[in-house]
Every structure is written in C-alpha cells, then in structure tokens.
Enzyme design. Structure first.
Site, PDB file in Angstrom:
ATOM      1  N   GLY A   1       0.832  -1.206   0.000  1.00 49.54           N
ATOM      2  CA  GLY A   1       0.000   0.000   0.000  1.00 49.54           C
ATOM      3  C   GLY A   1       0.863   1.252   0.000  1.00 49.54           C
ATOM      4  O   GLY A   1       0.608   2.207  -0.729  1.00 49.54           O
TER       5      GLY A   1
ATOM      6  N   ARG B   1       7.255   1.962   1.177  1.00 45.87           N
ATOM      7  CA  ARG B   1       7.524   0.535   1.331  1.00 45.87           C
ATOM      8  C   ARG B   1       8.011  -0.044  -0.008  1.00 45.87           C
ATOM      9  O   ARG B   1       8.917  -0.859  -0.053  1.00 45.87           O
ATOM     10  CB  ARG B   1       6.226  -0.128   1.737  1.00 45.87           C
ATOM     11  CG  ARG B   1       6.150  -1.294   2.721  1.00 45.87           C
ATOM     12  CD  ARG B   1       7.376  -1.810   3.264  1.00 45.87           C
ATOM     13  NE  ARG B   1       7.580  -1.569   4.676  1.00 45.87           N
ATOM     14  CZ  ARG B   1       7.011  -2.212   5.683  1.00 45.87           C
ATOM     15  NH1 ARG B   1       6.134  -3.149   5.460  1.00 45.87           N
ATOM     16  NH2 ARG B   1       7.306  -1.941   6.926  1.00 45.87           N
TER      17      ARG B   1
ATOM     18  N   ARG C   1       2.284  11.543  -8.028  1.00 48.40           N
ATOM     19  CA  ARG C   1       1.675  11.491  -6.686  1.00 48.40           C
ATOM     20  C   ARG C   1       2.555  10.782  -5.661  1.00 48.40           C
ATOM     21  O   ARG C   1       2.046  10.251  -4.669  1.00 48.40           O
ATOM     22  CB  ARG C   1       0.300  10.803  -6.720  1.00 48.40           C
ATOM     23  CG  ARG C   1      -0.764  11.659  -7.358  1.00 48.40           C
ATOM     24  CD  ARG C   1      -2.075  10.928  -7.491  1.00 48.40           C
ATOM     25  NE  ARG C   1      -2.998  11.767  -8.217  1.00 48.40           N
ATOM     26  CZ  ARG C   1      -4.036  12.401  -7.670  1.00 48.40           C
ATOM     27  NH1 ARG C   1      -4.300  12.264  -6.398  1.00 48.40           N
ATOM     28  NH2 ARG C   1      -4.816  13.152  -8.412  1.00 48.40           N
TER      29      ARG C   1
ATOM     30  N   SER D   1      -0.736  -5.448   5.370  1.00 45.20           N
ATOM     31  CA  SER D   1      -1.070  -5.870   6.728  1.00 45.20           C
ATOM     32  C   SER D   1      -2.578  -5.981   6.858  1.00 45.20           C
ATOM     33  O   SER D   1      -3.334  -5.464   6.027  1.00 45.20           O
ATOM     34  CB  SER D   1      -0.506  -4.872   7.745  1.00 45.20           C
ATOM     35  OG  SER D   1      -1.112  -3.627   7.544  1.00 45.20           O
TER      36      SER D   1
ATOM     37  N   ASP E   1      -2.510  -6.518  13.830  1.00 47.50           N
ATOM     38  CA  ASP E   1      -3.297  -6.258  15.041  1.00 47.50           C
ATOM     39  C   ASP E   1      -4.461  -7.247  15.038  1.00 47.50           C
ATOM     40  O   ASP E   1      -4.733  -7.878  14.009  1.00 47.50           O
ATOM     41  CB  ASP E   1      -3.814  -4.812  15.054  1.00 47.50           C
ATOM     42  CG  ASP E   1      -4.584  -4.434  13.793  1.00 47.50           C
ATOM     43  OD1 ASP E   1      -3.924  -4.218  12.752  1.00 47.50           O
ATOM     44  OD2 ASP E   1      -5.820  -4.392  13.822  1.00 47.50           O
TER      45      ASP E   1
ATOM     46  N   ARG F   1       7.070  -6.728  13.546  1.00 52.13           N
ATOM     47  CA  ARG F   1       6.592  -6.286  12.238  1.00 52.13           C
ATOM     48  C   ARG F   1       7.633  -6.590  11.156  1.00 52.13           C
ATOM     49  O   ARG F   1       7.315  -7.053  10.080  1.00 52.13           O
ATOM     50  CB  ARG F   1       6.375  -4.768  12.292  1.00 52.13           C
ATOM     51  CG  ARG F   1       5.087  -4.300  11.705  1.00 52.13           C
ATOM     52  CD  ARG F   1       4.958  -2.815  11.983  1.00 52.13           C
ATOM     53  NE  ARG F   1       3.922  -2.585  12.960  1.00 52.13           N
ATOM     54  CZ  ARG F   1       2.674  -2.268  12.647  1.00 52.13           C
ATOM     55  NH1 ARG F   1       2.327  -2.123  11.394  1.00 52.13           N
ATOM     56  NH2 ARG F   1       1.765  -2.097  13.568  1.00 52.13           N
TER      57      ARG F   1
END
Ligand code: ADE
Length: 238
Positions: free
Chosen positions: A26, A30, A49, A96, A210, A223
């Site tokens: 996303g 990353r 962008r 995630s 989570d 993580r």
C-alpha cells in the site's frame, strides 16, 4: 488488450518499463524500501503522486514493485492500468491486516484465497447475483509451496476487504467472523475483481499486524520479522 496511451494520468512509466509481475504494497515508501533492499539494479518508473514504482531483478528475473495506496478506489486505479495498459500479468498485493478469526494471531502470514467485501466495486459489472473475488490458483499454489520451503506457516482462507477502517457498526466484524473470515484489510477484493475482468492473475499476502478481538498489536521488531517472511514468499512469485 486495451492499449491506451501511456503514460497515464496516474503512472509515468513508458511501455516496457514495468515487469510482467508487480508486487504492490500500500505504502509507496515501502515499495521504495523493497526495491532498494531486495532488487538488483532497481530503476524508478513512477513518481506521479509519489506513488513510487521500480523495476529490477530478483534472482535474475525481472520484477516490479509499486505502491497501490489505501483502499479499493486507489488499488482499483493502479491495478487496472497495470493490467490493461502496461501488459502486466500478475499483481501480488503485500500488506497488513487486522485479525478477526480465533485461528489467526499477530505475526501470522495470511493468504487471501477469497476476498469478501462490503464494497460496491462489483456493481459496475451488473451481474445478476454476487461475484466471489478469488485469488489466482496458480499464484496461490506457488506462494504456499514457497512458504513451505521457507518453513513459514501460512493461513489460507477468506479475508474481508472493507471500505471502512473506523466502523460505526461495532457488530460488523462479528458477522464476518461467524462466516469464517480470517482478517480485514482494505484492497484485495478490488484487485481480484480487476484481475478477473482482465483475465489476469492476482494474489494477496498479508501479515496480521493487530487483532480486533484479542487487542494484540505487533511491536516494530515483530513487524519486521513477519514482513520479511511475507516478502520472501512474494519475491519467489517473480
Ligand atoms: N490493516 C491492518 N489492520 C487493519 C484493520 N484493523 N482494519 C483494516 N485494515 C487493516
């Protein structure tokens, strides 16, 4: 193949600059991190962008990585253009998710065999019923085999792609949980529908960051470990 002029309003790449397989986190930063950490000779093909995209090689095979943003409208745009205008065959979302099922825990790697959704994305197809967005079996099988050979335990099943992060209806996850849905994220269903409509392949690999019922959440260190496990599976799909 619907060859529209490229670059597009959202992607500055020229024809031939994007590999047949694209990993899609996303977060665009990353994507930059993955390109710089895992790929050889990464070349940036998009900065529109700040949705960074790179093409490089992994174990000698060409692969691209590009951010897809948050939510179904965002991944819907980027994946549509990759499939239809850039001749991409495979898009693997990596991200995630929040655990719903008692069978998943933080740090687990989950593969979305199907992506249920509360989104209206499928209405564009005017189907006389509901569509079941599913992963590419070919990519799913390869991912499961890669996980096995890396000794990473993966949970494979139905996930929820939700349009709502801050949900006013506190009961909605209970209803999905009753149907055996493993976890919630916000993009896979649109990706799977775009792949189906384009006759292409998609897969979504997630780490549980989570859990909606246990309240657990991952430390920064954990993580990183589960991110690495997920990445090592995804890269084998090049
Ligand atoms: N991604 C990670 N955790 C999530 C959650 N709880 N809901 C939706 N998307 C998520």
């Amino acid at each position: 193949m619907n060859h529209a002029p490229v670059p597009t309003p959202h992607n500055g790449a020229k024809s031939g600059e994007i590999a047949k397989t694209v990993l899609m986190p996303g977060d665009p930063l990353r994507a930059k991190f993955i390109a710089e950490t895992y790929l050889e000779n990464p070349v940036c093909f998009n900065t529109v962008r700040n949705m960074f995209g790179y093409t490089g090689t992994y174990k000698g095979k060409q692969i691209s990585v590009m951010g897809g943003g948050m939510g179904m409208p965002s991944i819907g745009i980027y994946s549509y253009e990759l499939y239809h205008f850039y001749d991409v065959d495979n898009i693997i979302r990596i991200g995630s998710a929040g655990g719903i099922s008692d069978n998943v825990h933080v740090r687990d790697v989950v593969i979305g065999m199907g992506a249920s959704t509360n989104s209206n994305f499928a209405s564009q197809y005017e189907l006389p019923g509901t569509f079941a967005p599913i992963a590419s079996y070919e990519l799913l099988e390869k991912a499961v085999n890669a996980a096995r050979s890396q000794n990473t335990n993966v949970v494979v099943g139905n996930i929820l792609s939700s349009d709502i992060f801050y949900d006013d209806n506190k009961n909605s996850s209970n209803l999905w949980k009753k149907m055996g849905v493993l976890c919630v994220e916000m993009e896979a269903a649109a990706l799977y529908m775009n792949a189906a409509r384009a006759g292409k392949n998609a897969l979504c690999i997630l780490t549980i960051s989570d859990h909606l019922y246990t309240g657990e959440s991952l430390s920064a260190e954990d993580r990183q470990v589960s991110f690495r496990e997920m990445m090592e599976i995804a890269l084998e799909l090049a």
